[in-house]
Design an enzyme around this catalytic site. Structure first.
Site, PDB file in Angstrom:
ATOM      1  N   ASP A  49      42.820  17.129  35.847  1.00 56.16           N
ATOM      2  CA  ASP A  49      42.646  16.031  36.809  1.00 56.16           C
ATOM      3  C   ASP A  49      42.998  16.406  38.242  1.00 56.16           C
ATOM      4  O   ASP A  49      42.747  15.630  39.178  1.00 56.16           O
ATOM      5  CB  ASP A  49      43.459  14.796  36.363  1.00 56.16           C
ATOM      6  CG  ASP A  49      44.946  15.089  36.179  1.00 56.16           C
ATOM      7  OD1 ASP A  49      45.491  15.963  36.881  1.00 56.16           O
ATOM      8  OD2 ASP A  49      45.571  14.418  35.333  1.00 56.16           O
TER       9      ASP A  49
ATOM     10  N   HIS B  50      43.200  25.014  31.666  1.00 58.67           N
ATOM     11  CA  HIS B  50      42.011  24.439  31.008  1.00 58.67           C
ATOM     12  C   HIS B  50      40.905  24.102  32.007  1.00 58.67           C
ATOM     13  O   HIS B  50      39.960  23.402  31.661  1.00 58.67           O
ATOM     14  CB  HIS B  50      42.392  23.200  30.197  1.00 58.67           C
ATOM     15  CG  HIS B  50      43.182  23.528  28.955  1.00 58.67           C
ATOM     16  ND1 HIS B  50      43.825  22.588  28.185  1.00 58.67           N
ATOM     17  CD2 HIS B  50      43.427  24.720  28.358  1.00 58.67           C
ATOM     18  CE1 HIS B  50      44.424  23.182  27.167  1.00 58.67           C
ATOM     19  NE2 HIS B  50      44.205  24.472  27.248  1.00 58.67           N
TER      20      HIS B  50
HETATM   21  N1  APR Z   1      55.647  10.384  30.104  1.00 56.86           N
HETATM   22  C1  APR Z   1      55.803  11.494  29.349  1.00 56.86           C
HETATM   23  N2  APR Z   1      55.040  11.785  28.282  1.00 56.86           N
HETATM   24  C2  APR Z   1      54.060  10.920  27.966  1.00 56.86           C
HETATM   25  C3  APR Z   1      53.810   9.725  28.714  1.00 56.86           C
HETATM   26  C4  APR Z   1      54.664   9.474  29.828  1.00 56.86           C
HETATM   27  N3  APR Z   1      54.526   8.394  30.596  1.00 56.86           N
HETATM   28  N4  APR Z   1      52.766   9.087  28.151  1.00 56.86           N
HETATM   29  C5  APR Z   1      52.357   9.832  27.108  1.00 56.86           C
HETATM   30  N5  APR Z   1      53.141  10.932  26.984  1.00 56.86           N
HETATM   31  C6  APR Z   1      53.025  12.039  26.023  1.00 56.86           C
HETATM   32  C7  APR Z   1      52.611  11.654  24.612  1.00 56.86           C
HETATM   33  O1  APR Z   1      53.741  11.263  23.850  1.00 56.86           O
HETATM   34  C8  APR Z   1      51.998  12.950  24.106  1.00 56.86           C
HETATM   35  O2  APR Z   1      52.993  13.795  23.537  1.00 56.86           O
HETATM   36  O3  APR Z   1      51.991  12.883  26.474  1.00 56.86           O
HETATM   37  C9  APR Z   1      51.475  13.615  25.385  1.00 56.86           C
HETATM   38  C10 APR Z   1      49.972  13.634  25.506  1.00 56.86           C
HETATM   39  O4  APR Z   1      49.462  14.432  24.485  1.00 56.86           O
HETATM   40  P1  APR Z   1      47.922  14.754  24.359  1.00 56.86           P
HETATM   41  O5  APR Z   1      47.149  13.501  24.558  1.00 56.86           O
HETATM   42  O6  APR Z   1      47.720  15.509  23.090  1.00 56.86           O
HETATM   43  O7  APR Z   1      47.620  15.690  25.631  1.00 56.86           O
HETATM   44  P2  APR Z   1      47.870  17.242  25.836  1.00 56.86           P
HETATM   45  O8  APR Z   1      49.069  17.715  25.102  1.00 56.86           O
HETATM   46  O9  APR Z   1      47.801  17.471  27.291  1.00 56.86           O
HETATM   47  O10 APR Z   1      46.564  17.863  25.168  1.00 56.86           O
HETATM   48  C11 APR Z   1      46.331  19.238  25.287  1.00 56.86           C
HETATM   49  O11 APR Z   1      44.137  19.069  24.353  1.00 56.86           O
HETATM   50  O12 APR Z   1      42.397  17.602  24.431  1.00 56.86           O
HETATM   51  C12 APR Z   1      42.799  18.872  24.763  1.00 56.86           C
HETATM   52  O13 APR Z   1      42.199  20.370  26.454  1.00 56.86           O
HETATM   53  C13 APR Z   1      42.730  19.087  26.248  1.00 56.86           C
HETATM   54  O14 APR Z   1      44.401  19.850  27.787  1.00 56.86           O
HETATM   55  C14 APR Z   1      44.187  19.038  26.663  1.00 56.86           C
HETATM   56  C15 APR Z   1      44.883  19.579  25.424  1.00 56.86           C
END
Ligand code: APR
Length: 249
Positions: free
Chosen positions: A110, A125
């Site tokens: 983003d 990514h």
């Molecule tokens: N503060 C801190 N953590 C948070 C908050 C917040 N306000 N809101 C959500 N989270 C946490 C969730 O608990 C979860 O552990 O953020 C995490 C988001 O996890 P994912 O949705 O799996 O995202 P991410 O880990 O970035 O995914 C990795 O997967 O889809 C692919 O390539 C994409 O870069 C992405 C990768």
């Protein structure tokens, strides 16, 4: 985590960071949640109504590139409406403190870390702002302007794709090597807002740990990273990170 437990963990994390000479941060979608960017794994395998494999994989691209561009144009338009939150700004302040001994490795596409003012950023990514030509491979920054369903390379007229690492694709070698070096050499690794299930990004956590770094997790809940964390700061990163930075002042 109670307020007392969080305060105690924040004090311990601040002590480790004060003692550290170098810091690496790994962020995921959670750090942008408070800006209004949806996280991935909260949505039942669906991503804004689409199956992830249809819009974020080489097979999905081969089947229907116009659908992929519709999806990415919608994400680009959404990102154009959001702003960095206090969690992003706290990481800018952390970078100011450590200078060249700081690296921010993000899985997010983003661009909010750069928008907040972070400079030593590795977008492992890719980025929603960038396109890549499928013919001449040229990468270009197109900002967040709408690109239509079938954008073409201005140089060779080849088909452009988002410069994003999709499921089933490898990470760019040079950026990944830099991320590995930062994780291997840091004294403290801060893991913020990631479910830590997507590899190789998540493997930076055990790598740092094995090399002796203190691992500090910031998340609203425990995750796959928690097993490696010396300290867990469980709360929204937009609140927890500014509190952590306050303690470093
Ligand atoms: N503060 C801190 N953590 C948070 C908050 C917040 N306000 N809101 C959500 N989270 C946490 C969730 O608990 C979860 O552990 O953020 C995490 C988001 O996890 P994912 O949705 O799996 O995202 P991410 O880990 O970035 O995914 C990795 O997967 O889809 C692919 O390539 C994409 O870069 C992405 C990768």
């Amino acid at each position: 985590m109670t307020d007392d437990e969080l305060n105690d963990a924040l004090d311990r994390a601040a002590r480790w960071l004060r003692a550290a000479k170098s810091v690496c941060v790994l962020t995921g979608a959670g750090i942008s949640a408070e800006s209004g960017v949806p996280t991935f794994r909260a949505s039942d395998g669906l991503w804004e109504g689409h199956r992830i494999e249809d819009v974020a994989s080489p097979d999905g691209w081969d089947r229907n590139p116009a659908l992929v561009w519709q999806f990415y144009n919608a994400r680009r338009a959404n990102v154009a409406t959001v702003k960095p939150n206090p969690g992003h700004f706290a990481l800018v302040a952390l970078e100011d403190r450590f200078g060249d001994n700081f690296k921010l490795v993000t899985q997010n596409v983003d661009g909010l870390h750069l928008q907040a003012g972070s400079r030593r950023v590795l977008e492992i990514h890719g980025s929603l702002r960038q396109t890549r030509c499928t013919v001449c491979e040229a990468v270009a920054n197109r900002g967040l302007e709408p690109l239509g369903d079938a954008p073409e390379c201005p140089q060779c007229h080849g088909r452009l794709r988002p410069h994003i690492v999709w499921f089933g694709e490898g990470l760019p070698d040079d950026i990944w090597m830099e991320a590995m070096v930062s994780a291997s050499e840091c004294d403290a690794l801060l893991v913020v807002g990631t479910s830590a299930v997507v590899h190789p990004a998540a493997s930076l956590i055990p790598i740092a740990r094995r090399k002796g770094a203190t691992v500090i997790e910031v998340n609203i809940t425990r995750t796959e990273a928690s097993a490696y964390a010396d300290i867990g700061l469980y709360g929204p990163s937009g609140e927890v990170l500014p509190k952590l930075l306050q303690r470093l002042e």
